[in-house]
Design a protein around this motif. Structure first.
Motif, mmCIF file in Angstrom:
data_model
loop_
_atom_site.group_PDB
_atom_site.id
_atom_site.type_symbol
_atom_site.label_atom_id
_atom_site.label_comp_id
_atom_site.label_asym_id
_atom_site.label_seq_id
_atom_site.Cartn_x
_atom_site.Cartn_y
_atom_site.Cartn_z
ATOM 1 N N VAL A 99 0.828 -1.406 -0.239
ATOM 2 C CA VAL A 99 -0.070 0.070 0.228
ATOM 3 C C VAL A 99 1.054 1.157 0.056
ATOM 4 C CG1 VAL A 99 -1.595 1.447 1.406
ATOM 5 C CG2 VAL A 99 -1.806 -1.005 1.131
ATOM 6 N N THR A 100 1.781 1.386 0.747
ATOM 7 C CA THR A 100 2.885 2.602 1.081
ATOM 8 C C THR A 100 3.540 2.954 -0.080
ATOM 9 O OG1 THR A 100 4.328 1.213 2.409
ATOM 10 C CG2 THR A 100 2.488 2.380 3.439
ATOM 11 N N SER B 202 2.915 1.993 -3.266
ATOM 12 C CA SER B 202 2.184 1.928 -4.543
ATOM 13 C C SER B 202 1.621 3.429 -4.929
ATOM 14 C CB SER B 202 0.720 1.150 -4.469
ATOM 15 O OG SER B 202 1.396 -0.405 -4.440
ATOM 16 N N HIS B 203 1.133 3.793 -6.009
ATOM 17 C CA HIS B 203 0.576 5.053 -6.202
ATOM 18 C C HIS B 203 -0.622 5.104 -7.018
ATOM 19 C CE1 HIS B 203 4.578 6.700 -4.648
ATOM 20 N NE2 HIS B 203 5.119 5.731 -5.622
ATOM 21 N N GLY B 204 -1.409 6.122 -6.809
ATOM 22 C CA GLY B 204 -2.628 6.296 -7.634
ATOM 23 C C GLY B 204 -3.428 5.351 -7.509
ATOM 24 N N ARG B 205 -4.193 4.613 -8.518
ATOM 25 C CA ARG B 205 -5.242 3.804 -8.474
ATOM 26 C C ARG B 205 -4.674 2.487 -7.907
ATOM 27 N NH1 ARG B 205 -6.547 -0.539 -11.916
ATOM 28 N NH2 ARG B 205 -8.653 -1.166 -11.634
ATOM 29 N N ARG B 206 -3.378 2.010 -8.127
ATOM 30 C CA ARG B 206 -2.453 0.815 -7.339
ATOM 31 C C ARG B 206 -2.832 0.818 -5.963
ATOM 32 N NH1 ARG B 206 0.996 -2.407 -10.800
ATOM 33 N NH2 ARG B 206 2.174 -2.658 -8.997
ATOM 34 N N ARG B 207 -2.515 2.013 -5.471
ATOM 35 C CA ARG B 207 -2.523 2.334 -4.128
ATOM 36 C C ARG B 207 -3.954 2.111 -3.262
ATOM 37 N NH1 ARG B 207 0.209 7.214 -0.672
ATOM 38 N NH2 ARG B 207 2.034 5.812 -1.223
ATOM 39 N N TRP B 208 -5.158 2.517 -4.100
ATOM 40 C CA TRP B 208 -6.266 2.297 -3.639
ATOM 41 C C TRP B 208 -6.827 0.744 -3.899
ATOM 42 C CZ3 TRP B 208 -8.648 5.431 -0.541
ATOM 43 C CH2 TRP B 208 -8.545 6.712 -0.733
ATOM 44 N N VAL B 209 -6.268 0.116 -4.779
ATOM 45 C CA VAL B 209 -6.519 -1.345 -4.955
ATOM 46 C C VAL B 209 -5.933 -2.002 -3.837
ATOM 47 C CG1 VAL B 209 -6.354 -3.326 -6.310
ATOM 48 C CG2 VAL B 209 -7.145 -1.189 -7.422
ATOM 49 N N LEU C 169 -4.874 -1.177 -1.144
ATOM 50 C CA LEU C 169 -5.695 -0.622 0.296
ATOM 51 C C LEU C 169 -6.974 -1.437 0.352
ATOM 52 C CD1 LEU C 169 -5.518 0.990 2.894
ATOM 53 C CD2 LEU C 169 -6.630 2.778 1.752
ATOM 54 N N VAL C 170 -7.734 -1.553 -0.484
ATOM 55 C CA VAL C 170 -8.923 -2.245 -0.512
ATOM 56 C C VAL C 170 -8.762 -3.627 -0.329
ATOM 57 C CG1 VAL C 170 -11.056 -3.096 -1.754
ATOM 58 C CG2 VAL C 170 -10.531 -0.632 -1.521
#
Length: 238
Positions: free
Chosen positions: A165-166, A168-175, A177-178
């Protein structure tokens, strides 16, 4: 990574693993617990300690490793061989990530060899963690799948999910995180439903002394001091 390096490091691991393989049952308590849980799953009883007078759901160990063992649970030797295969996979993945020298170091590491013939989750966990690291740059979905499997093999895999999570960036981070939230929430909810009080390690973290539960719960100051002591103790390794 060139194929000759992979073949050479795996060949070394096969030879060294065979030399140090111990077919006898380890007296370490975790071995017995994993065997009980594997046989419980094989019998259709789920992740449960069925050897007790009254079956007790397990909230200590996640389900992946006992489930891997379940089809082999009638044979201690077969379960040990599965762990040995995880050692070979770990060496191969270490070579793919870090090169031949990394594979050799992994194959000859005494701590890794110690676990290569014990019915413990360390080596399957390590192999899944390395698989996540190897696949993440090319496939977030595959990397997260391996990372989630690592988390459900050992709770320490949460650190890997948080790292994804930490970093990653953008959409990858949100994915990421979920997925991390779903894994943690799902396992926590399951533990809360089957055992009042939640997960085994979380309860231990909040106890004043896990070896003496009658001492009750720790205080915020004592918990902070415990975390600080742990950081000082493990800082060289970190």
């Amino acid at each position: 990574m060139k194929r000759p390096a992979l073949v050479a490091s795996l060949g070394l691991a096969v030879i060294v693993g065979a030399i140090f393989f111990d077919g006898e049952l380890s007296l370490h308590g975790d071995n017995a617990e994993f065997i009980v849980l594997a046989r419980s799953i094989a019998a259709g009883e789920g992740l449960t300690y069925t050897h007790l007078p009254e079956p007790v759901p397990s909230v200590k160990y996640p389900p992946v490793f006992p489930t891997m063992l379940a089809p082999l649970s009638d044979s201690v030797l077969s379960m040990k061989q599965l762990v040995l295969a995880s050692y070979w996979a770990t060496v191969t993945l270490a070579t793919a990530i870090g090169g031949f020298s990394s594979g050799v170091y992994t194959a000859l590491n005494p701590h890794i060899l110690l676990f290569s013939s014990q019915i413990m989750s360390e080596l399957p966990f390590t192999a899944l963690t390395l698989a996540a690291i190897l696949t993440l740059p090319d496939s977030l979905a595959l990397g997260l799948a391996f990372a989630a499997a690592a988390y459900f093999t050992r709770s320490a895999g949460l650190v890997l999910l948080i790292a994804i999570v930490t970093h990653s960036h953008g959409r990858r981070r949100w994915v990421a995180l979920v997925v991390t939230g779903a894994c943690v929430a799902g396992w926590s909810l399951r533990n809360h439903l089957v055992a009042d009080g939640g997960g085994f390690y979380f309860v231990q973290l909040l106890q004043a002394n896990p070896y003496y539960p009658e001492m009750g719960w720790t205080t915020p100051a004592a918990l902070t001091a415990r975390i600080g002591h742990g950081l000082l103790l493990y800082w060289p390794a970190i």
